[in-house]
Design a protein around this motif. Structure first.
Motif, PDB file in Angstrom:
ATOM      1  N   GLU A 284       0.828  -1.208   0.000  1.00 27.27           N
ATOM      2  CA  GLU A 284       0.000   0.000   0.000  1.00 27.27           C
ATOM      3  C   GLU A 284       0.861   1.256   0.000  1.00 27.27           C
ATOM      4  N   GLU A 285       1.979   1.219   0.751  1.00 32.59           N
ATOM      5  CA  GLU A 285       2.857   2.383   0.819  1.00 32.59           C
ATOM      6  C   GLU A 285       3.538   2.629  -0.528  1.00 32.59           C
ATOM      7  N   GLU A 286       4.022   1.557  -1.145  1.00 34.17           N
ATOM      8  CA  GLU A 286       4.679   1.700  -2.439  1.00 34.17           C
ATOM      9  C   GLU A 286       3.697   2.193  -3.498  1.00 34.17           C
ATOM     10  N   PHE A 287       2.499   1.654  -3.452  1.00 35.01           N
ATOM     11  CA  PHE A 287       1.511   2.046  -4.454  1.00 35.01           C
ATOM     12  C   PHE A 287       1.127   3.515  -4.276  1.00 35.01           C
ATOM     13  N   ALA A 288       0.930   3.937  -3.036  1.00 36.59           N
ATOM     14  CA  ALA A 288       0.544   5.319  -2.776  1.00 36.59           C
ATOM     15  C   ALA A 288       1.648   6.281  -3.211  1.00 36.59           C
ATOM     16  N   ALA A 289       2.905   5.864  -3.052  1.00 34.90           N
ATOM     17  CA  ALA A 289       4.034   6.718  -3.418  1.00 34.90           C
ATOM     18  C   ALA A 289       4.394   6.590  -4.891  1.00 34.90           C
ATOM     19  N   ARG A 290       3.688   5.724  -5.614  1.00 32.29           N
ATOM     20  CA  ARG A 290       3.976   5.476  -7.030  1.00 32.29           C
ATOM     21  C   ARG A 290       5.442   5.059  -7.234  1.00 32.29           C
ATOM     22  N   LYS A 291       5.959   4.282  -6.268  1.00 29.90           N
ATOM     23  CA  LYS A 291       7.328   3.826  -6.384  1.00 29.90           C
ATOM     24  C   LYS A 291       7.367   2.309  -6.389  1.00 29.90           C
ATOM     25  N   VAL A 292       8.361   1.760  -7.042  1.00 30.31           N
ATOM     26  CA  VAL A 292       8.558   0.317  -7.044  1.00 30.31           C
ATOM     27  C   VAL A 292      10.014   0.035  -6.705  1.00 30.31           C
ATOM     28  N   LYS A 293      10.282  -1.192  -6.352  1.00 30.50           N
ATOM     29  CA  LYS A 293      11.657  -1.585  -6.105  1.00 30.50           C
ATOM     30  C   LYS A 293      12.438  -1.596  -7.420  1.00 30.50           C
ATOM     31  N   THR A 294      13.733  -1.431  -7.327  1.00 32.37           N
ATOM     32  CA  THR A 294      14.572  -1.541  -8.509  1.00 32.37           C
ATOM     33  C   THR A 294      15.095  -2.961  -8.578  1.00 32.37           C
ATOM     34  N   PRO A 295      14.732  -3.730  -9.607  1.00 30.34           N
ATOM     35  CA  PRO A 295      15.179  -5.122  -9.657  1.00 30.34           C
ATOM     36  C   PRO A 295      16.665  -5.208  -9.998  1.00 30.34           C
ATOM     37  N   THR A 296      17.350  -6.092  -9.338  1.00 28.44           N
ATOM     38  CA  THR A 296      18.757  -6.345  -9.648  1.00 28.44           C
ATOM     39  C   THR A 296      18.849  -7.653 -10.429  1.00 28.44           C
ATOM     40  N   LYS A 297      19.985  -7.855 -11.080  1.00 28.09           N
ATOM     41  CA  LYS A 297      20.199  -9.088 -11.837  1.00 28.09           C
ATOM     42  C   LYS A 297      20.091 -10.297 -10.914  1.00 28.09           C
ATOM     43  N   GLU A 298      20.687 -10.201  -9.724  1.00 24.78           N
ATOM     44  CA  GLU A 298      20.681 -11.329  -8.800  1.00 24.78           C
ATOM     45  C   GLU A 298      19.253 -11.635  -8.325  1.00 24.78           C
ATOM     46  N   TYR A 299      18.490 -10.572  -8.030  1.00 24.52           N
ATOM     47  CA  TYR A 299      17.119 -10.763  -7.559  1.00 24.52           C
ATOM     48  C   TYR A 299      16.275 -11.391  -8.654  1.00 24.52           C
ATOM     49  N   PHE A 300      16.386 -10.892  -9.865  1.00 22.63           N
ATOM     50  CA  PHE A 300      15.580 -11.412 -10.964  1.00 22.63           C
ATOM     51  C   PHE A 300      15.968 -12.848 -11.280  1.00 22.63           C
ATOM     52  N   GLU A 301      17.263 -13.141 -11.279  1.00 27.09           N
ATOM     53  CA  GLU A 301      17.716 -14.491 -11.598  1.00 27.09           C
ATOM     54  C   GLU A 301      17.211 -15.482 -10.555  1.00 27.09           C
ATOM     55  N   ARG A 302      17.215 -15.093  -9.282  1.00 25.67           N
ATOM     56  CA  ARG A 302      16.705 -15.981  -8.234  1.00 25.67           C
ATOM     57  C   ARG A 302      15.204 -16.205  -8.396  1.00 25.67           C
ATOM     58  N   LEU A 303      14.467 -15.122  -8.680  1.00 29.70           N
ATOM     59  CA  LEU A 303      13.023 -15.227  -8.870  1.00 29.70           C
ATOM     60  C   LEU A 303      12.705 -16.079 -10.092  1.00 29.70           C
ATOM     61  N   LEU A 304      13.486 -15.913 -11.145  1.00 30.99           N
ATOM     62  CA  LEU A 304      13.279 -16.678 -12.365  1.00 30.99           C
ATOM     63  C   LEU A 304      13.545 -18.161 -12.120  1.00 30.99           C
ATOM     64  N   GLU A 305      14.613 -18.452 -11.371  1.00 30.59           N
ATOM     65  CA  GLU A 305      14.951 -19.844 -11.071  1.00 30.59           C
ATOM     66  C   GLU A 305      13.844 -20.510 -10.263  1.00 30.59           C
ATOM     67  N   GLU A 306      13.296 -19.796  -9.291  1.00 32.12           N
ATOM     68  CA  GLU A 306      12.217 -20.353  -8.473  1.00 32.12           C
ATOM     69  C   GLU A 306      10.982 -20.655  -9.303  1.00 32.12           C
ATOM     70  N   THR A 307      10.781 -19.882 -10.365  1.00 32.06           N
ATOM     71  CA  THR A 307       9.564 -20.012 -11.156  1.00 32.06           C
ATOM     72  C   THR A 307       9.674 -21.089 -12.224  1.00 32.06           C
ATOM     73  N   VAL A 308      10.833 -21.203 -12.882  1.00 31.73           N
ATOM     74  CA  VAL A 308      10.941 -22.113 -14.031  1.00 31.73           C
ATOM     75  C   VAL A 308      11.550 -23.462 -13.682  1.00 31.73           C
TER      76      VAL A 308
END
Length: 643
Positions: A284-308
């Motif tokens: 709710e706080e992020e949405f209200a501030a119109r801000k999102v996290k900045t994805p890093t290569k390591e974060y995305f690669e880990r998330l991708l590995e968990e998904t595929v």
């Protein structure tokens, strides 16, 4: 600040006389695909344009990459050479693979869109699309792109002399004296519609450009829309969608699109791919501030590995990695005082699911360009531009709704929705091989989008407006094969006969040998010649014009007549009676089964079908007797300027 007048066109650019009070007939804000195609189409219809673009270089981001069959038709109508260049650099998508639980559970073969000569979607990064369109625009010699300039203000000016009111557009543009026009604090997240604040103390060079029309194709953060205070209602979704464009090493085949649980994978070239991955929702706080996290290569690669998993994906390099803010919004009006027009993301934004965005923007330009050209040439009244507003707003609403449904299925907005989606994907994955396949139908291919009855699309007493009927008023004209009368001639597609930009196409269907049965040969050909002469005299061709900034080029006909004979008709004598000069079509035979007659809903009486320059049907009359021709003549008189 420094102020200067409009700069002269670069060397090699065609210089033509501008109309009184204006520097250029059409100013376009935004050198993206929408603005570029508008410039190309206008140039090929003899209209000079000037494109301004804030960014000094073309964005290296792949962004949109799907070109659907309807858009491919538009590129073909724009130019065969242009279409061929796109084809050589695009990846044709034939299927979609579905994986579940580590297994390939389905290969969905797209059913070719046989109603078009383009049967599949083409994949091409937006960077390549912009480059190809830029090259084509520059080839026309009818305009130039001013990079580093941005629009800061615009207004419609009216001059009243007696009972006559004339109007034009005055637009203020600027360029940073040092550095670029980019401002501090601008969001790097794609899909953002909010404007950034001004930088204090920055020095700019200022110009004022006068034009007959302004096309605002300056994206979701459109300055044109903001300065005109046009509302942009809708909603910003709280979905965190990660977009990735880069090179990978994987055990998943990279020759076709694939869906792996909640990951969409789209091949671009070699081992370069685009990933769309759902990363839950904003707090709710992020949405209200119109801000999102900045994805890093390591974060995305880990998330991708968990998904595929158990599939392997290793990121070798990437061009960009960002979050996408899905805004589902539509401007309350696309046309401002008949002189300023919004197109593309400036007029409507939505999620990337379904790949409809870039295609919709290009189709905006296709709908708009011929109307502006006719107004500038004095062929049509200024009110013709209002039909763009009438026609494209419903299309935008339809696309927003479609993309929203696709996004709902892709993201997990609640625990129970996520569980239901998992079950649904599992069931669909295993049942898919036994289900009918398809491209997603005319909606995804964008061949089924249609316009409604309005000031341009009119019904006749013999053919009432029927929204669901094939070849009805407002629908895209069906395409199919026709056969030249000479026995050794090669069959051609109807759309390849209707390739004169800015021209109306009149299709005359003779149905069940009506010409021979009723002895109408001489009458038909006399009517064709009479009305062709009359229309060409009253409304000159697409390449002509006086003091409107139109290039002095060879005239192209404004009206083409094509006679489509029933296959049982021996029409060789009749074809010899037709003129072969500019502005006159020929006679062609339908297929043995009369497929084109059937697809156009032609009865035994035959009929006349008027196809607009953007290949949508705007009028049709049953029969082709003298009364039918009189009614077609009255139709043109009702939408075009009085002669």
């Amino acid at each position: 600040m420094t102020t200067s007048s409009l700069s002269s066109p670069p060397e090699g650019t065609a210089a033509t006389a501008a109309p009184p009070k204006t520097d250029v007939p059409v100013l376009i804000s935004g050198a993206g695909p929408t603005g570029l195609l508008a410039g190309i189409l206008l140039a090929k219809m003899g209209i000079r344009t000037h494109i301004i673009e804030r960014d000094m270089t073309v964005s290296p981001l792949s962004k949109a990459f799907s070109l659907h069959p309807r858009t491919l038709e538009i590129l073909r109508q724009t130019g065969q050479d242009l279409s061929t260049r796109f084809e050589k650099q695009s990846l044709e998508c034939h299927m979609g693979r579905m994986y579940f639980g580590g297994k390939l559970t389905a290969e969905l073969q797209w059913t070719p869109a046989m109603e078009s000569q383009f049967h599949h979607t083409w994949g091409l990064p937006q960077t390549s699309t912009v480059r190809l369109l830029t090259e084509e625009y520059e080839r026309t010699g009818m305009g130039y792109i001013d990079r580093g300039w941005e629009l800061v203000d615009t207004k419609v000016v009216e001059d009243i002399v007696g009972k006559k009111t004339t109007s034009w557009v005055e637009t203020t543009i600027r360029r940073a004296v040092e550095g670029t026009n980019s401002r501090k604090g601008e969001s790097a997240v794609l899909g953002t519609v909010e404007q950034a604040g001004e930088d204090e103390g920055k020095q700019y060079e200022i110009k004022v450009v006068k034009s007959d029309f302004l096309i605002g194709a300056d994206g979701g953060r459109s300055t044109v829309r903001h300065v005109l205070d046009i509302p942009f209602p809708g909603r910003t979704r709280d979905a965190n969608i990660i977009l990735f464009d880069g090179h990978i090493d994987t055990d998943i085949p990279l020759d076709e699109m694939a869906n792996l649980h909640a990951v969409g994978m789209f091949p671009l070239n070699g081992n370069r791919v685009r990933f769309l991955l759902s990363d839950g929702t904003l707090t709710e706080e992020e949405f209200a501030a119109r801000k999102v996290k900045t994805p890093t290569k390591e974060y995305f690669e880990r998330l991708l590995e968990e998904t595929v998993t158990p599939h392997k994906v290793k990121i070798l390099s990437y061009n960009w990695l960002t979050y996408y803010r899905a805004n589902e919004r539509r401007a309350t009006e696309f046309v401002y005082k008949q002189r300023i027009i919004l197109a593309g993301d400036a007029a409507h934004t939505h999620s990337p699911m379904g790949g409809q965005g870039l295609n919709t923007g290009l189709q905006d330009s296709y709908n708009l360009a011929w109307k502006i050209a006719m107004v500038l040439k004095g062929t049509a009244p200024l009110s013709l531009v209002d039909s763009y507003n009438e026609e494209r707003i419903p299309i935008a609403d339809e696309i927003i709704q479609l993309s929203s449904k696709n996004l709902n299925f892709f993201v997990s907005e609640s625990y129970w929705f996520f569980q239901a989606r998992k079950i649904g994907l599992a069931l669909f994955s295993y049942l898919a091989p036994y289900l009918p396949t398809g491209t997603g139908g005319p909606t995804f291919a964008m061949l089924g989008l249609r316009y409604y009855k309005n000031s341009l699309n009119k019904e006749h007493a013999t053919h009432h407006y029927a929204p669901t009927a094939p070849a009805s008023i407002g629908r895209r004209a069906p395409d199919d094969i026709v056969y030249p009368l000479a026995a050794d001639s090669t069959p051609v597609r109807l759309y390849n006969l209707m390739d004169i930009l800015g021209a109306f196409q009149i299709l005359v269907f003779t149905a069940d040998c009506q010409v021979q049965k009723h002895g109408l040969e001489a009458t038909l050909f006399t009517d064709v010649e009479h009305y062709q002469r009359s229309w060409l005299a009253r409304w000159p061709g697409t390449g002509t014009g006086a003091a409107t900034g139109v290039a002095a080029s060879k005239a192209s006909p404004q009206f083409m007549v094509h006679i489509i004979s029933h296959p049982g008709l021996d029409a060789t004598i009749g074809d010899n009676d037709l003129k072969k000069g500019s502005g006159y079509g020929k006679m062609y035979l339908d297929s043995e089964g009369g497929d084109l007659h059937r697809r156009y809903g032609i009865t035994a009486k035959g009929g006349i079908v008027v196809v607009r320059p953007d290949t949508h049907i705007s009028y049709r009359v049953e029969s082709f007797d003298k009364a039918a021709w009189v009614d077609v003549d009255k139709y043109f008189g009702s939408i075009l300027c009085r002669s």
